[in-house]
Design a protein around this motif. Structure first.
Motif, PDB file in Angstrom:
ATOM      1  N   GLN A   1      19.300  -4.502  41.383  1.00  0.00           N
ATOM      2  CA  GLN A   1      20.026  -4.394  40.123  1.00  0.00           C
ATOM      3  C   GLN A   1      19.072  -4.678  38.965  1.00  0.00           C
ATOM      4  O   GLN A   1      18.283  -5.608  39.014  1.00  0.00           O
ATOM      5  CB  GLN A   1      21.184  -5.398  40.104  1.00  0.00           C
ATOM      6  N   VAL A   2      19.169  -3.861  37.928  1.00  0.00           N
ATOM      7  CA  VAL A   2      18.346  -4.031  36.737  1.00  0.00           C
ATOM      8  C   VAL A   2      19.267  -4.040  35.529  1.00  0.00           C
ATOM      9  O   VAL A   2      20.126  -3.162  35.384  1.00  0.00           O
ATOM     10  CB  VAL A   2      17.318  -2.887  36.594  1.00  0.00           C
ATOM     11  N   GLN A   3      19.107  -5.018  34.679  1.00  0.00           N
ATOM     12  CA  GLN A   3      19.847  -5.061  33.413  1.00  0.00           C
ATOM     13  C   GLN A   3      18.875  -4.810  32.276  1.00  0.00           C
ATOM     14  O   GLN A   3      17.772  -5.379  32.261  1.00  0.00           O
ATOM     15  CB  GLN A   3      20.551  -6.406  33.254  1.00  0.00           C
ATOM     16  N   LEU A   4      19.298  -3.989  31.332  1.00  0.00           N
ATOM     17  CA  LEU A   4      18.426  -3.555  30.245  1.00  0.00           C
ATOM     18  C   LEU A   4      19.042  -3.917  28.898  1.00  0.00           C
ATOM     19  O   LEU A   4      20.244  -3.682  28.688  1.00  0.00           O
ATOM     20  CB  LEU A   4      18.214  -2.041  30.328  1.00  0.00           C
ATOM     21  N   VAL A   5      18.220  -4.442  28.003  1.00  0.00           N
ATOM     22  CA  VAL A   5      18.686  -4.805  26.666  1.00  0.00           C
ATOM     23  C   VAL A   5      17.704  -4.253  25.640  1.00  0.00           C
ATOM     24  O   VAL A   5      16.529  -4.650  25.621  1.00  0.00           O
ATOM     25  CB  VAL A   5      18.808  -6.336  26.511  1.00  0.00           C
ATOM     26  N   GLU A   6      18.205  -3.354  24.790  1.00  0.00           N
ATOM     27  CA  GLU A   6      17.376  -2.760  23.741  1.00  0.00           C
ATOM     28  C   GLU A   6      17.412  -3.606  22.478  1.00  0.00           C
ATOM     29  O   GLU A   6      18.391  -4.299  22.202  1.00  0.00           O
ATOM     30  CB  GLU A   6      17.858  -1.345  23.392  1.00  0.00           C
ATOM     31  N   SER A   7      16.342  -3.518  21.706  1.00  0.00           N
ATOM     32  CA  SER A   7      16.280  -4.174  20.405  1.00  0.00           C
ATOM     33  C   SER A   7      15.288  -3.426  19.534  1.00  0.00           C
ATOM     34  O   SER A   7      14.537  -2.573  20.022  1.00  0.00           O
ATOM     35  CB  SER A   7      15.858  -5.641  20.551  1.00  0.00           C
ATOM     36  N   GLY A   8      15.295  -3.754  18.239  1.00  0.00           N
ATOM     37  CA  GLY A   8      14.321  -3.172  17.335  1.00  0.00           C
ATOM     38  C   GLY A   8      14.845  -2.065  16.442  1.00  0.00           C
ATOM     39  O   GLY A   8      14.121  -1.561  15.587  1.00  0.00           O
ATOM     40  N   GLY A   9      16.097  -1.696  16.636  1.00  0.00           N
ATOM     41  CA  GLY A   9      16.670  -0.665  15.782  1.00  0.00           C
ATOM     42  C   GLY A   9      16.909  -1.179  14.381  1.00  0.00           C
ATOM     43  O   GLY A   9      16.784  -2.379  14.098  1.00  0.00           O
ATOM     44  N   GLY A  10      17.253  -0.272  13.479  1.00  0.00           N
ATOM     45  CA  GLY A  10      17.529  -0.673  12.112  1.00  0.00           C
ATOM     46  C   GLY A  10      17.539   0.510  11.177  1.00  0.00           C
ATOM     47  O   GLY A  10      17.590   1.659  11.611  1.00  0.00           O
TER      48      GLY A  10
END
Length: 125
Positions: A1-10
């Motif tokens: 299982q892999v959980q992914l969290v994006e960031s850096g948008g704006g």
């Protein structure tokens, strides 16, 4: 299982840059190819659009024609993170950006097994 969290948008002006990050949980991150996709706000019923993908080693990358030469995908397996450096942004790049993990470097949504929740990128003209 892999959980992914994006960031850096704006929000950024046309011609500007952003770097998206996608942090993965789990010890098997380095076994997965990673991809970035996007969903434009004016196309909620359409399939997510492929943006870029990178192999597990980072040695192979592929890009959509619409972003080639402007976006760069990279990864740091020691940090369990994949990046999308976006330069020369255009208003048509406005979308929710999703990262995904799969077995192969691929452009098709069905080739990816795990998805993040997405991060919004808005490019003003």
């Amino acid at each position: 299982q892999v959980q992914l969290v994006e960031s850096g948008g704006g929000l950024v002006q046309a011609g500007g840059s952003l770097r998206l990050s996608c942090a993965a949980s789990g010890r098997t991150f380095s076994r997965y190819a990673m991809g970035w996709f996007r969903q434009a706000p004016q196309a909620p019923g359409k399939e997510r659009e492929f943006v870029a993908a990178i192999s597990w080693s980072g040695g192979s990358t592929t890009y959509a024609d619409s972003v080639k030469g402007r976006f760069t995908i990279s990864r740091d397996n020691a940090k369990n993170t994949v990046y999308l450096q976006m330069n020369s942004l255009k208003p048509e790049d406005t979308a929710v950006y999703y990262c995904a993990a799969g077995g192969l470097v691929a452009t098709m949504i069905g080739e990816y097994d795990y998805w993040g929740q997405g991060t919004q990128v808005t490019v003003s003209s």
